[in-house]
Design a protein around this motif. Structure first.
Motif, PDB file in Angstrom:
ATOM      1  N   GLY A   1       9.909  14.886  -1.371  1.00  5.07           N
ATOM      2  CA  GLY A   1       9.428  15.514  -2.611  1.00  5.07           C
ATOM      3  C   GLY A   1       9.054  17.175  -2.131  1.00  5.07           C
ATOM      4  N   ALA A   2       9.662  17.699  -1.697  1.00  2.27           N
ATOM      5  CA  ALA A   2       9.799  18.465  -1.291  1.00  2.27           C
ATOM      6  C   ALA A   2       9.893  19.603  -2.502  1.00  2.27           C
ATOM      7  N   THR A   3      11.210  18.994  -3.461  1.00  2.00           N
ATOM      8  CA  THR A   3      11.222  20.026  -5.117  1.00  2.00           C
ATOM      9  C   THR A   3       9.954  19.667  -5.484  1.00  2.00           C
ATOM     10  N   ALA A   4       9.433  18.705  -5.804  1.00  2.00           N
ATOM     11  CA  ALA A   4       7.922  18.347  -6.762  1.00  2.00           C
ATOM     12  C   ALA A   4       6.674  19.444  -5.791  1.00  2.00           C
ATOM     13  N   ASN A   5       6.867  19.429  -4.824  1.00  4.30           N
ATOM     14  CA  ASN A   5       5.346  20.621  -3.768  1.00  4.30           C
ATOM     15  C   ASN A   5       6.268  21.951  -3.960  1.00  4.30           C
ATOM     16  N   GLU A   6       7.328  22.374  -3.991  1.00  3.90           N
ATOM     17  CA  GLU A   6       8.199  23.712  -4.678  1.00  3.90           C
ATOM     18  C   GLU A   6       7.268  23.891  -5.622  1.00  3.90           C
ATOM     19  N   VAL A   7       7.749  23.066  -6.721  1.00  2.00           N
ATOM     20  CA  VAL A   7       7.022  23.997  -8.657  1.00  2.00           C
ATOM     21  C   VAL A   7       5.785  23.016  -8.698  1.00  2.00           C
ATOM     22  N   ALA A   8       5.325  22.017  -8.454  1.00  2.00           N
ATOM     23  CA  ALA A   8       3.542  22.544  -8.005  1.00  2.00           C
ATOM     24  C   ALA A   8       3.018  22.866  -7.292  1.00  2.00           C
ATOM     25  N   LYS A   9       3.023  24.038  -6.469  1.00  7.11           N
ATOM     26  CA  LYS A   9       2.761  25.590  -5.424  1.00  7.11           C
ATOM     27  C   LYS A   9       2.959  25.998  -6.549  1.00  7.11           C
ATOM     28  N   THR A  10       4.257  27.056  -7.064  1.00  6.89           N
ATOM     29  CA  THR A  10       4.163  27.361  -7.764  1.00  6.89           C
ATOM     30  C   THR A  10       2.784  27.786  -9.580  1.00  6.89           C
ATOM     31  N   LEU A  11       3.313  26.522  -9.931  1.00  8.11           N
ATOM     32  CA  LEU A  11       2.155  26.433 -10.708  1.00  8.11           C
ATOM     33  C   LEU A  11       0.865  25.763 -10.890  1.00  8.11           C
ATOM     34  N   ARG A  12       0.089  25.789  -9.409  1.00  6.00           N
ATOM     35  CA  ARG A  12      -1.231  26.216  -8.677  1.00  6.00           C
ATOM     36  C   ARG A  12      -0.988  27.533  -8.386  1.00  6.00           C
ATOM     37  N   GLN A  13      -0.204  29.160  -8.102  1.00  9.30           N
ATOM     38  CA  GLN A  13      -0.645  29.670  -7.888  1.00  9.30           C
ATOM     39  C   GLN A  13      -0.848  30.480  -8.954  1.00  9.30           C
TER      40      GLN A  13
ATOM     41  N   PRO B   1       0.917  -0.634   0.313  1.00 10.35           N
ATOM     42  CA  PRO B   1      -0.304  -0.193  -0.181  1.00 10.35           C
ATOM     43  C   PRO B   1       1.205   1.116  -0.293  1.00 10.35           C
ATOM     44  N   ARG B   2       0.488   2.161  -0.251  1.00  5.46           N
ATOM     45  CA  ARG B   2       1.014   3.614  -0.536  1.00  5.46           C
ATOM     46  C   ARG B   2       0.026   4.475  -0.348  1.00  5.46           C
ATOM     47  N   CYS B   3       0.684   6.121  -0.064  1.00  4.43           N
ATOM     48  CA  CYS B   3      -0.393   6.790   0.134  1.00  4.43           C
ATOM     49  C   CYS B   3      -0.999   7.446  -0.728  1.00  4.43           C
ATOM     50  N   SER B   4      -2.204   7.604  -0.979  1.00  3.08           N
ATOM     51  CA  SER B   4      -2.655   8.025  -1.798  1.00  3.08           C
ATOM     52  C   SER B   4      -2.030   9.355  -2.903  1.00  3.08           C
ATOM     53  N   VAL B   5      -1.745  10.220  -2.212  1.00  3.49           N
ATOM     54  CA  VAL B   5      -1.262  11.366  -2.622  1.00  3.49           C
ATOM     55  C   VAL B   5       0.689  11.472  -3.246  1.00  3.49           C
ATOM     56  N   CYS B   6       1.164  10.773  -2.104  1.00  7.89           N
ATOM     57  CA  CYS B   6       2.442  11.545  -1.947  1.00  7.89           C
ATOM     58  C   CYS B   6       3.441  10.262  -2.641  1.00  7.89           C
ATOM     59  N   GLY B   7       2.437   9.249  -2.022  1.00  7.17           N
ATOM     60  CA  GLY B   7       2.800   7.786  -2.929  1.00  7.17           C
ATOM     61  C   GLY B   7       4.123   7.442  -1.708  1.00  7.17           C
ATOM     62  N   GLU B   8       3.964   8.149  -0.831  1.00  3.55           N
ATOM     63  CA  GLU B   8       4.738   6.895   0.654  1.00  3.55           C
ATOM     64  C   GLU B   8       4.558   5.568   0.564  1.00  3.55           C
ATOM     65  N   THR B   9       5.512   4.443   0.380  1.00  4.36           N
ATOM     66  CA  THR B   9       5.208   3.231   0.846  1.00  4.36           C
ATOM     67  C   THR B   9       4.892   3.278   2.182  1.00  4.36           C
TER      68      THR B   9
ATOM     69  N   VAL C   1      -1.181  13.937   6.386  1.00  3.54           N
ATOM     70  CA  VAL C   1      -2.305  14.643   6.511  1.00  3.54           C
ATOM     71  C   VAL C   1      -1.970  16.192   7.193  1.00  3.54           C
ATOM     72  N   GLU C   2      -0.922  16.192   8.174  1.00  2.98           N
ATOM     73  CA  GLU C   2      -0.418  17.296   9.021  1.00  2.98           C
ATOM     74  C   GLU C   2      -0.361  18.483   7.298  1.00  2.98           C
ATOM     75  N   ALA C   3      -0.038  18.649   6.106  1.00  3.39           N
ATOM     76  CA  ALA C   3       0.013  19.326   5.672  1.00  3.39           C
ATOM     77  C   ALA C   3       0.049  18.315   3.741  1.00  3.39           C
ATOM     78  N   ARG C   4      -1.087  18.944   3.305  1.00  3.11           N
ATOM     79  CA  ARG C   4      -1.836  18.269   2.182  1.00  3.11           C
ATOM     80  C   ARG C   4      -0.529  18.768   1.271  1.00  3.11           C
ATOM     81  N   PRO C   5       0.307  18.580   0.578  1.00  2.00           N
ATOM     82  CA  PRO C   5       0.908  18.955  -0.493  1.00  2.00           C
ATOM     83  C   PRO C   5      -0.063  18.967  -1.869  1.00  2.00           C
ATOM     84  N   LYS C   6       0.763  20.438  -2.877  1.00  2.00           N
ATOM     85  CA  LYS C   6       0.183  21.098  -3.592  1.00  2.00           C
ATOM     86  C   LYS C   6       0.194  20.496  -4.881  1.00  2.00           C
TER      87      LYS C   6
END
Length: 271
Positions: A242-254, A57-65, A84-89
């Motif tokens: 996942g910090a890099t992917a999250n920061e790029v995703a945040k930039t795209l979402r903004q 099983p993996r996290c349905s969002v970040c894919g962490e096993t 759960v604590e901080a949903r990625p972008k």
């Protein structure tokens, strides 16, 4: 039209003949130990033992096993504590391999050792998985076919700072993304949507929080592109925290992107 079809057929034939000739002159080699291979393999039998595809099983969002104790129940759509604590972008992130053993060796040899022929080896293995993941994104976006999704989906990669790009000479993620799409038989346009405007220190050795701080404000959407209301597929060669992917995703979402999906060749697991 007939001339164009004939030219395309001739090009495919010449390319196949060229590939066959190249295999005779330069036999395929293992991406890790350089042993000569037979057939369409990418790794020799010995190195193949140290390859670990990621499993559920993996996290349905970040894919962490997620480790599951004997007898415990973990639903397939459960989130990891970090999400759960901080949903990625990004909407969802998935990787094919664990970043360990032969896969880590192959990626490091290609990325830092300038052995770019290894990109083809990796892409040959990733192609079918890549196509299946894009089909999953197709469903998530409410489309019935990949061809129908193509005009609506923007495909991009994690950018490098211009200074780092000049020093290395290539963006490994960009090269691997193009090779994976080719191996998957998908021909969408790949665009540079995001620019890295600030040079950051290496993420290696930094914890999750330090990685996020290191990258904060380092990216901007290219002013020549319009991502408003568009779904984006972002490719990163390796996911660590996942910090890099999250920061790029945040930039795209903004900038107005509706959804961001992340695909990666490999993921570093937490132990």
């Amino acid at each position: 039209m007939k001339k164009l079809a004939l030219l395309e057929t001739s090009y495919r034939w010449l390319r196949q003949a060229g590939d066959a000739a190249a295999r005779l002159v330069f036999p395929p080699q293992c991406a890790v130990c350089d042993a000569y291979l037979e057939g369409a393999l990418s790794f020799c039998a010995r190195c193949d033992y140290a390859i670990f595809p990621l499993k559920e099983p993996r996290c349905s969002v970040c894919g962490e096993t997620r480790e599951v104790s004997p007898g415990a129940y973990a639903s397939e759509d459960a989130l990891c504590p970090q999400c759960v604590e901080a949903r990625p972008k990004f909407e969802r992130a998935r990787a094919y391999w664990e970043y360990y053993g032969s896969v880590a060796d192959a990626i490091q040899r290609a990325k830092y050792g300038q052995r770019l022929w290894i990109v083809r080896n990796l892409a040959a293995e990733l192609g079918p998985w890549f196509r299946a993941e894009i089909a999953s994104i197709t469903d998530a976006c409410g489309r019935s076919a990949i061809a129908e999704l193509a005009p609506a989906l923007l495909i991009t990669y994690v950018p490098m700072h211009p200074g780092d790009l000049r020093a290395r000479g290539f963006n490994f993620g960009n090269l691997l993304l193009r090779a994976c799409l080719k191996s998957a038989g998908i021909k969408p346009e790949i665009r540079r949507l995001v620019i890295k405007t600030r040079r950051t220190r290496s993420q290696a050795g930094l914890g999750h929080l330090d990685r996020r701080i290191n990258l904060r404000g380092a990216f901007e959407v290219d002013p020549r592109v319009d991502v408003r209301g568009r779904a984006v597929l972002l490719f990163d060669d390796v996911l660590t925290t996942g910090a890099t992917a999250n920061e790029v995703a945040k930039t795209l979402r903004q900038a107005g992107a509706s959804r961001v999906f992340v695909l990666s060749a490999a993921r570093a697991l937490k132990y």
